[in-house]
Design an enzyme around this catalytic site. Structure first.
Site, mmCIF file in Angstrom:
data_model
loop_
_atom_site.group_PDB
_atom_site.id
_atom_site.type_symbol
_atom_site.label_atom_id
_atom_site.label_comp_id
_atom_site.label_asym_id
_atom_site.label_seq_id
_atom_site.Cartn_x
_atom_site.Cartn_y
_atom_site.Cartn_z
ATOM 1 N N HIS A 209 3.953 -2.452 10.530
ATOM 2 C CA HIS A 209 4.284 -2.012 9.176
ATOM 3 C C HIS A 209 3.754 -0.632 8.807
ATOM 4 O O HIS A 209 3.997 -0.145 7.714
ATOM 5 C CB HIS A 209 3.762 -3.019 8.151
ATOM 6 C CG HIS A 209 2.264 -2.997 8.000
ATOM 7 N ND1 HIS A 209 1.435 -3.682 8.845
ATOM 8 C CD2 HIS A 209 1.467 -2.362 7.124
ATOM 9 C CE1 HIS A 209 0.173 -3.471 8.481
ATOM 10 N NE2 HIS A 209 0.157 -2.670 7.441
HETATM 11 C C1 UD1 Z 1 -0.396 -0.984 2.154
HETATM 12 C C2 UD1 Z 1 -1.577 -0.104 2.551
HETATM 13 C C3 UD1 Z 1 -1.935 -0.327 4.005
HETATM 14 C C4 UD1 Z 1 -2.147 -1.791 4.310
HETATM 15 C C5 UD1 Z 1 -0.979 -2.612 3.819
HETATM 16 C C6 UD1 Z 1 -1.307 -4.074 3.969
HETATM 17 C C7 UD1 Z 1 -1.585 2.016 1.309
HETATM 18 C C8 UD1 Z 1 -1.423 3.495 1.406
HETATM 19 N N1 UD1 Z 1 -1.261 1.315 2.415
HETATM 20 O O1 UD1 Z 1 0.721 -0.566 2.924
HETATM 21 O O2 UD1 Z 1 -3.141 0.354 4.274
HETATM 22 O O3 UD1 Z 1 -2.261 -1.947 5.696
HETATM 23 O O4 UD1 Z 1 -0.739 -2.334 2.438
HETATM 24 O O5 UD1 Z 1 -0.179 -4.853 4.097
HETATM 25 O O6 UD1 Z 1 -2.001 1.525 0.289
HETATM 26 N N2 UD1 Z 1 6.869 -4.097 -0.996
HETATM 27 C C9 UD1 Z 1 7.602 -5.176 -1.419
HETATM 28 N N3 UD1 Z 1 6.915 -6.297 -1.812
HETATM 29 C C10 UD1 Z 1 5.568 -6.382 -1.801
HETATM 30 C C11 UD1 Z 1 4.843 -5.267 -1.361
HETATM 31 C C12 UD1 Z 1 5.504 -4.132 -0.956
HETATM 32 O O7 UD1 Z 1 8.814 -5.154 -1.459
HETATM 33 O O8 UD1 Z 1 5.015 -7.441 -2.180
HETATM 34 C C13 UD1 Z 1 7.604 -2.891 -0.569
HETATM 35 C C14 UD1 Z 1 7.761 -1.889 -1.710
HETATM 36 O O9 UD1 Z 1 9.056 -1.429 -1.696
HETATM 37 C C15 UD1 Z 1 6.853 -0.751 -1.322
HETATM 38 C C16 UD1 Z 1 6.757 -0.860 0.209
HETATM 39 O O10 UD1 Z 1 6.915 -2.243 0.496
HETATM 40 O O11 UD1 Z 1 7.355 0.478 -1.728
HETATM 41 C C17 UD1 Z 1 5.434 -0.387 0.782
HETATM 42 O O12 UD1 Z 1 4.368 -1.039 0.089
HETATM 43 P P1 UD1 Z 1 2.987 -0.274 -0.175
HETATM 44 O O13 UD1 Z 1 2.090 -1.180 -0.912
HETATM 45 O O14 UD1 Z 1 3.252 1.075 -0.728
HETATM 46 O O15 UD1 Z 1 2.443 -0.004 1.282
HETATM 47 P P2 UD1 Z 1 2.178 -1.003 2.487
HETATM 48 O O16 UD1 Z 1 3.042 -0.629 3.624
HETATM 49 O O17 UD1 Z 1 2.224 -2.398 2.004
HETATM 50 N N1 UDP Z 2 -1.168 -11.672 7.556
HETATM 51 C C1 UDP Z 2 -0.654 -12.699 6.796
HETATM 52 N N2 UDP Z 2 0.694 -12.902 6.814
HETATM 53 C C2 UDP Z 2 1.549 -12.122 7.525
HETATM 54 C C3 UDP Z 2 1.007 -11.060 8.295
HETATM 55 C C4 UDP Z 2 -0.358 -10.846 8.274
HETATM 56 O O1 UDP Z 2 -1.402 -13.436 6.157
HETATM 57 O O2 UDP Z 2 2.760 -12.348 7.472
HETATM 58 C C5 UDP Z 2 -2.621 -11.467 7.539
HETATM 59 C C6 UDP Z 2 -3.260 -11.192 8.874
HETATM 60 O O3 UDP Z 2 -3.590 -12.397 9.546
HETATM 61 C C7 UDP Z 2 -4.492 -10.402 8.471
HETATM 62 C C8 UDP Z 2 -4.005 -9.597 7.284
HETATM 63 O O4 UDP Z 2 -2.869 -10.286 6.787
HETATM 64 O O5 UDP Z 2 -5.508 -11.272 8.031
HETATM 65 C C9 UDP Z 2 -3.647 -8.212 7.708
HETATM 66 O O6 UDP Z 2 -2.907 -7.594 6.721
HETATM 67 P P1 UDP Z 2 -1.946 -6.358 6.998
HETATM 68 O O7 UDP Z 2 -1.522 -6.337 8.415
HETATM 69 O O8 UDP Z 2 -0.905 -6.403 5.953
HETATM 70 O O9 UDP Z 2 -2.877 -5.106 6.645
HETATM 71 P P2 UDP Z 2 -3.947 -4.268 7.463
HETATM 72 O O10 UDP Z 2 -4.971 -5.185 8.010
HETATM 73 O O11 UDP Z 2 -3.215 -3.507 8.518
HETATM 74 O O12 UDP Z 2 -4.494 -3.324 6.437
#
Ligand code: UD1
Ligand code: UDP
Length: 364
Positions: A209
């Site tokens: 992601h």
């Molecule tokens: C964010 C964090 C990243 C973390 C990740 C965990 C930042 C800069 N990045 O990235 O460090 O690893 O969360 O998962 O904060 N969206 C949905 N539904 C949701 C959430 C997000 O549709 O519930 C979509 C939205 O369109 C959004 C896009 O995903 O614009 C990206 O979400 P965002 O929270 O900006 O960044 P992540 O990739 O989730």
């Molecule tokens: N995770 C989850 N459901 C999913 C994918 C990941 O609960 O569908 C959990 C995973 O086991 C870990 C955490 O979410 O505990 C990691 O989150 P993510 O990969 O979104 O963020 P990051 O750690 O890269 O910031």
């Protein structure tokens, strides 16, 4: 002390669950959810499953550019902090919610405790690195998961308030291990809501992601690599990539990648623990694979968690099919270098650090 926890993204709910369980015995805690993650499977499922108290505030701020999201959060968090006047703000990791929380607090002269401080990737290309660097710079307490993180901070001249507390993700992985069960009917669903069965002969676990890995080209290469494996890959797709991944998948030829909606934490941990190997760019999943001794390949150029690279446990690679397959054959459950993430009691160590900070303030 009255503490204000500020969270917004999936991994932060998990870390907050691990810490709150211990922290609330010693201190009062209120919780702000910025709203950054909002789908049921990205947010509410964690509060329900991990029995975290519901947030006191949900600011409903999500999506948009980094600047817009962070700026809106900054303003809204400031309002709550002014109203609640906590003694300390607690932020986790490296998301936009982390940086907004830290900035809002420090400008109100509220000390900041940064959990997961000192992690460094070495390039400002990554939005997370910007969030980490700036948060560490303003934090009063810096709770590091590993000794390497302590050293990273020392190199930048940050030594005051720094402690190696261990990693809350390890606390959580150990605490919930006894509750892991194979996914029940209806827990693994594809995007049409149809159940996905766990393959009988074993499976790989894939998540991807990061902004760096979400181009069509990168995702195509990753799914090409899965096609050449000896078992299917379960891929719970982050909403960021949903449309892209579905579009590619519909082109055909990717039947070895089993797409699912995001899953709850307990299902995710189960899938990691029982996978043949893990392929990911997630900071959390790399460490979980390491905790459970599951070989892992991390699709990133720079190591965020170099501790997991000990022995053959984790291999880094570019988002290219050949590179991923080469890294997968090299990754094996051979570990060196002890227990870099602590002993599973990070929550106690962080709570003790906060209590000591309070006592020091009281004695002034
Ligand atoms: C964010 C964090 C990243 C973390 C990740 C965990 C930042 C800069 N990045 O990235 O460090 O690893 O969360 O998962 O904060 N969206 C949905 N539904 C949701 C959430 C997000 O549709 O519930 C979509 C939205 O369109 C959004 C896009 O995903 O614009 C990206 O979400 P965002 O929270 O900006 O960044 P992540 O990739 O989730
Ligand atoms: N995770 C989850 N459901 C999913 C994918 C990941 O609960 O569908 C959990 C995973 O086991 C870990 C955490 O979410 O505990 C990691 O989150 P993510 O990969 O979104 O963020 P990051 O750690 O890269 O910031």
């Amino acid at each position: 002390m009255k503490l204000c926890t500020i969270v917004g993204a999936r991994p932060q709910f998990i870390k907050a669950a691990a810490l709150s369980r211990v922290l609330r015995y010693a201190h009062e805690e209120i919780c702000i959810h910025t709203g950054q993650h909002y789908d049921r499977n990205m947010s509410a499922i964690f509060f329900d499953e991990l029995r975290i108290p519901q947030p006191d505030y949900n600011l409903g701020i999500a999506g948009g550019s980094h600047g817009k999201m962070t700026g809106q959060m900054l303003a809204a968090i400031e309002d709550v902090l002014v109203r609640e006047a906590p003694d300390m703000a607690l932020v986790y990791g490296d998301t936009n919610s982390t940086l907004a929380g830290a900035l809002a607090a420090v400008k109100l002269h509220i000390p900041v405790c940064h959990v997961e401080a000192g992690v460094r990737m070495g390039t400002l290309i990554s939005p997370e690195e910007v969030n980490r660097l700036l948060t560490d710079r303003v934090a009063a307490l810096l709770c590091c998961c590993t000794q390497r993180a302590v050293k990273n901070l020392r190199r930048e001249g940050i030594t005051r308030g720094v402690r190696n507390t261990g990693d809350l993700m390890l606390d959580a992985a150990l605490y919930y291990e006894g509750r892991l069960r194979p996914p029940a009917q209806g827990e693994l669903l594809d995007f049409s809501g149809r159940p996905v069965a766990l393959p009988q002969g074993g499976y790989y676990m894939l998540t991807c992601h990061r902004e760096e890995n979400t181009s069509d080209e990168a995702l195509y290469e990753v799914m090409q690599a899965m096609q050449r494996l000896d078992a299917p890959a379960i891929y719970p797709v982050h909403p960021r990539n949903r449309e892209r991944v579905m579009r590619l998948w519909r082109l055909g030829g990717f039947d070895h990648t089993l797409l699912t909606q995001p899953v709850g934490y307990l299902t995710s941990l189960y899938l990691v623990k029982h996978a043949k190997k893990v392929i990911t760019d997630s900071g959390g999943l790399q460490r979980e694979a390491f905790f459970y001794g599951v070989p892992c390949v991390t699709i990133l150029d720079n190591p965020v968690w170099p501790e997991t690279l000990s022995g053959n446990m984790n291999r880094l690679c570019a988002p290219k099919a050949d590179a991923i397959l080469r890294a997968l054959s090299a990754a094996a459950n051979k570990r060196t270098g002890g227990a870099p993430f602590g002993d599973g009691h990070a929550a106690e160590a962080i709570t003790a650090l906060i209590t000591a900070y309070e006592e020091e303030l009281c004695s002034l």
